[in-house]
Design an enzyme around this catalytic site. Structure first.
Site, mmCIF file in Angstrom:
data_model
loop_
_atom_site.group_PDB
_atom_site.id
_atom_site.type_symbol
_atom_site.label_atom_id
_atom_site.label_comp_id
_atom_site.label_asym_id
_atom_site.label_seq_id
_atom_site.Cartn_x
_atom_site.Cartn_y
_atom_site.Cartn_z
ATOM 1 N N GLU A 183 5.494 1.904 -7.181
ATOM 2 C CA GLU A 183 6.432 1.682 -6.082
ATOM 3 C C GLU A 183 7.300 0.440 -6.319
ATOM 4 O OE1 GLU A 183 2.464 2.936 -4.071
ATOM 5 O OE2 GLU A 183 3.090 1.821 -5.802
ATOM 6 N N CYS A 242 -0.593 0.410 -1.549
ATOM 7 C CA CYS A 242 -1.471 -0.721 -1.249
ATOM 8 C C CYS A 242 -0.721 -1.680 -0.317
ATOM 9 C CB CYS A 242 -1.865 -1.420 -2.553
ATOM 10 S SG CYS A 242 -0.495 -2.354 -3.309
ATOM 11 N N CYS A 300 2.598 -3.087 -1.890
ATOM 12 C CA CYS A 300 3.670 -2.093 -1.954
ATOM 13 C C CYS A 300 4.164 -1.722 -0.560
ATOM 14 C CB CYS A 300 3.199 -0.855 -2.718
ATOM 15 S SG CYS A 300 2.887 -1.216 -4.463
ATOM 16 N N HIS A 344 3.173 -2.058 -10.019
ATOM 17 C CA HIS A 344 2.807 -0.781 -9.409
ATOM 18 C C HIS A 344 4.023 0.138 -9.439
ATOM 19 C CE1 HIS A 344 -0.828 -2.216 -6.821
ATOM 20 N NE2 HIS A 344 -0.831 -2.768 -8.022
#
Length: 171
Positions: free
Chosen positions: A60, A88, A91, A58
């Site tokens: 992040e 999410c 993260c 992801h």
């Protein structure tokens, strides 16, 4: 260092530039920029989950990994993260555990958001670190980018389905 509205705009625009990199590669357009207390970019990333076939890729997470490597520590104290979409749970956990001070995010994620939409991990009092969360910064621009991407995907899927149906009729 207190960030001005111009600073916030600059970093969110850089996060959008990262998101556009993901979009060009067929990934969900999510981008992240991580800055140190002096405003220097120490990490950036865009969603690469499909490209790498790695659930942890992801935006992040990539930005956090880069920053940790650059600084030589997992503690990102007094740093700020700018993301185009609400983090999410994975993260959000990394943001809390890395001791990031501030999180700025654009669009809400009603399906997986862990900063208030589905659950708010940042509001859990028992955690030993608390992140200052600024929700909805450039929300409209973030939402539009995501909406356009998913509309395009659905259109392509519909065309592919029609082509399969038409090819079946020709046999």
């Amino acid at each position: 260092m207190a960030l001005s509205s111009e600073d916030k705009k600059k970093y969110m625009q850089l996060a959008f530039a990262e998101a556009k990199k993901a979009q060009k590669q067929g990934e969900v357009p999510i981008g992240a920029i991580l800055i140190d207390p002096q405003g220097q970019i120490i990490g950036k990333g865009y969603n690469r989950r499909e490209l790498d076939q790695d659930v942890s890729q992801h935006a992040e997470m990539i930005a956090i990994r880069q920053a940790c490597k650059k600084l030589g520590t997992w503690r990102l104290i007094d740093c700020s993260l700018f993301v185009t979409l609400e983090p999410c749970p994975m993260c959000a956990g990394a943001i809390i555990n890395s001791r990031i001070a501030n999180l700025y995010y654009g669009a809400l994620d009603p399906k997986a958001g862990a900063a208030g939409s589905v659950v708010d991990l940042f509001a859990v009092k028992k955690f030993n670190h608390h992140v200052h969360v600024i929700r909805g910064i450039y929300r409209d621009e973030s939402s539009k980018m995501l909406k356009t991407f998913f509309q395009s995907i659905r259109k392509k899927q519909k065309l592919a389905k029609q082509m399969r149906q038409n090819s079946g009729k020709n046999e």
